[in-house]
Design an enzyme around this catalytic site. Sequence first.
Site, PDB file in Angstrom:
ATOM      1  N   HIS A   1     -19.257 -37.124   9.299  1.00  0.00           N
ATOM      2  CA  HIS A   1     -18.147 -37.954   8.842  1.00  0.00           C
ATOM      3  C   HIS A   1     -18.070 -39.248   9.659  1.00  0.00           C
ATOM      4  O   HIS A   1     -17.583 -40.270   9.161  1.00  0.00           O
ATOM      5  CB  HIS A   1     -16.815 -37.212   8.987  1.00  0.00           C
ATOM      6  CG  HIS A   1     -16.642 -36.064   8.051  1.00  0.00           C
ATOM      7  ND1 HIS A   1     -17.144 -34.817   8.328  1.00  0.00           N
ATOM      8  CD2 HIS A   1     -16.030 -35.983   6.842  1.00  0.00           C
ATOM      9  CE1 HIS A   1     -16.835 -34.002   7.329  1.00  0.00           C
ATOM     10  NE2 HIS A   1     -16.169 -34.683   6.412  1.00  0.00           N
TER      11      HIS A   1
ATOM     12  N   LYS B   1     -23.368 -24.073   1.906  1.00  0.00           N
ATOM     13  CA  LYS B   1     -23.473 -25.393   2.530  1.00  0.00           C
ATOM     14  C   LYS B   1     -23.600 -25.246   4.044  1.00  0.00           C
ATOM     15  O   LYS B   1     -23.232 -24.207   4.591  1.00  0.00           O
ATOM     16  CB  LYS B   1     -22.265 -26.264   2.161  1.00  0.00           C
ATOM     17  CG  LYS B   1     -20.905 -25.728   2.630  1.00  0.00           C
ATOM     18  CD  LYS B   1     -19.771 -26.591   2.126  1.00  0.00           C
ATOM     19  CE  LYS B   1     -18.441 -26.161   2.717  1.00  0.00           C
ATOM     20  NZ  LYS B   1     -17.300 -26.919   2.171  1.00  0.00           N
ATOM     21  N   HIS B   2     -24.183 -26.231   4.731  1.00  0.00           N
ATOM     22  CA  HIS B   2     -24.633 -27.559   4.301  1.00  0.00           C
ATOM     23  C   HIS B   2     -26.134 -27.638   4.532  1.00  0.00           C
ATOM     24  O   HIS B   2     -26.569 -27.667   5.671  1.00  0.00           O
ATOM     25  CB  HIS B   2     -23.947 -28.648   5.100  1.00  0.00           C
ATOM     26  CG  HIS B   2     -22.446 -28.562   5.123  1.00  0.00           C
ATOM     27  ND1 HIS B   2     -21.754 -27.692   5.947  1.00  0.00           N
ATOM     28  CD2 HIS B   2     -21.506 -29.239   4.404  1.00  0.00           C
ATOM     29  CE1 HIS B   2     -20.449 -27.847   5.760  1.00  0.00           C
ATOM     30  NE2 HIS B   2     -20.262 -28.779   4.828  1.00  0.00           N
TER      31      HIS B   2
ATOM     32  N   ASP C   1     -22.869 -33.746  -0.353  1.00  0.00           N
ATOM     33  CA  ASP C   1     -21.594 -33.807   0.355  1.00  0.00           C
ATOM     34  C   ASP C   1     -20.932 -35.128  -0.055  1.00  0.00           C
ATOM     35  O   ASP C   1     -21.519 -35.937  -0.778  1.00  0.00           O
ATOM     36  CB  ASP C   1     -21.826 -33.725   1.863  1.00  0.00           C
ATOM     37  CG  ASP C   1     -20.639 -33.119   2.604  1.00  0.00           C
ATOM     38  OD1 ASP C   1     -19.505 -33.181   2.067  1.00  0.00           O
ATOM     39  OD2 ASP C   1     -20.827 -32.605   3.724  1.00  0.00           O
TER      40      ASP C   1
ATOM     41  N   ARG D   1     -15.390 -22.928  11.109  1.00  0.00           N
ATOM     42  CA  ARG D   1     -15.723 -22.790   9.685  1.00  0.00           C
ATOM     43  C   ARG D   1     -16.980 -21.958   9.476  1.00  0.00           C
ATOM     44  O   ARG D   1     -17.313 -21.610   8.342  1.00  0.00           O
ATOM     45  CB  ARG D   1     -15.905 -24.174   9.065  1.00  0.00           C
ATOM     46  CG  ARG D   1     -14.666 -25.038   9.114  1.00  0.00           C
ATOM     47  CD  ARG D   1     -15.002 -26.499   8.834  1.00  0.00           C
ATOM     48  NE  ARG D   1     -15.588 -26.663   7.513  1.00  0.00           N
ATOM     49  CZ  ARG D   1     -16.217 -27.769   7.128  1.00  0.00           C
ATOM     50  NH1 ARG D   1     -16.374 -28.786   7.958  1.00  0.00           N
ATOM     51  NH2 ARG D   1     -16.711 -27.846   5.895  1.00  0.00           N
TER      52      ARG D   1
END
Length: 364
Positions: free
Chosen positions: A223, A210-211, A294, A180
Amino acid sequence: MKRGLFTFIIILTTCLQAISQSKNLSDFYKYNPVIEHRVDEIFNSLNDAERVAQMLVTSAGELGKPEATVIKLAQENKIGGVVFLKGTKENHKKLIDSLNAISVSKNQIPLLYSIDAEPSLYNGRLKGTAPLMNTIDIKTEAQSDSIARIINKELLEIGFRQNFAPVADVSPGNEAIKNRSFGDDKNKVVALSKQFIQTTQEQGVIATAKHFPGHGLVSGDTHKKSVYIDGDLQEVDVYPPLIDAGVLSIMMAHITIRNNAKYDTQGLPSSCSRKIVTGLLKEELGFKGLIITDALNIMKAVTIIDNAPLIASKAGNDMLLMPIDETETIDTILAEMQQDSAYKKQVYQSVKKIIRVKLFLGLL
């Protein structure tokens, strides 16, 4: 007297025309008294619960909240936006049309629809779209421009006006970032991110870098657990050029900072640290756009904190992404506003910022 009135009408008409042109996002940071007056008018038409609701972004799509829940939140005027997760273009557009109909019928401020349409996540978020290269495979500014245009075309046709992209993290090696990222060359990340941002916003979609303050040069995935920047903030210097380029939105990472005398977050993720959100991003770097957290509902780096949406708001975030319980979040923020006048003023500033960007998107 008549000449002065005529001149004012011309200026007013010109300004309102500028507001109605969705591609005029570059004017968001420019002071204009007519626009300020309109923001105040809209703000003053709301009660405090409706104002706080503008800060909340719920989720929809296959991995989001049930459609009936999203519809109910919209009918009760408890959200200001919706992020769409995995789903088809047809299903996303159908729900957006339904939500827009609610806003019109109830004379509410229209919702802002967002999506994680990064090149690497685009086909997963919009099933059925033509395959795109991953972000890591974009090598030139021309490619970044071209990919952004392809994405924008689809987003605008469906009704999305905020893209949670680009990823400005340095290095594709992190567990959560992988392909990403634009890569591990900081200059390349800045150049390709700037192009993506400029193309996106020129076409009437809000870009989101981001981030912050950096998720690339760390170990772990927020996460799943708390993740740490251990020492210096090596990725922060990516952001000043993006701010100078006019990026309208920045997303805060749930990254905890330690072993840093100036920026240690005392065990809190950056998204919940006033030292980082307000002190570093707003005051030191001078960012005056929208700051969004987020996700607050599934990322274990932040769900372990009690009252995380309130703490994130007090830290200086303007938009709260995917709080677990929207009604509880509104009630908690309202109660805190009654106790803390400085915080109440800050909330009002966030809400006016959101109203302002909706004006420039032509939603109002």
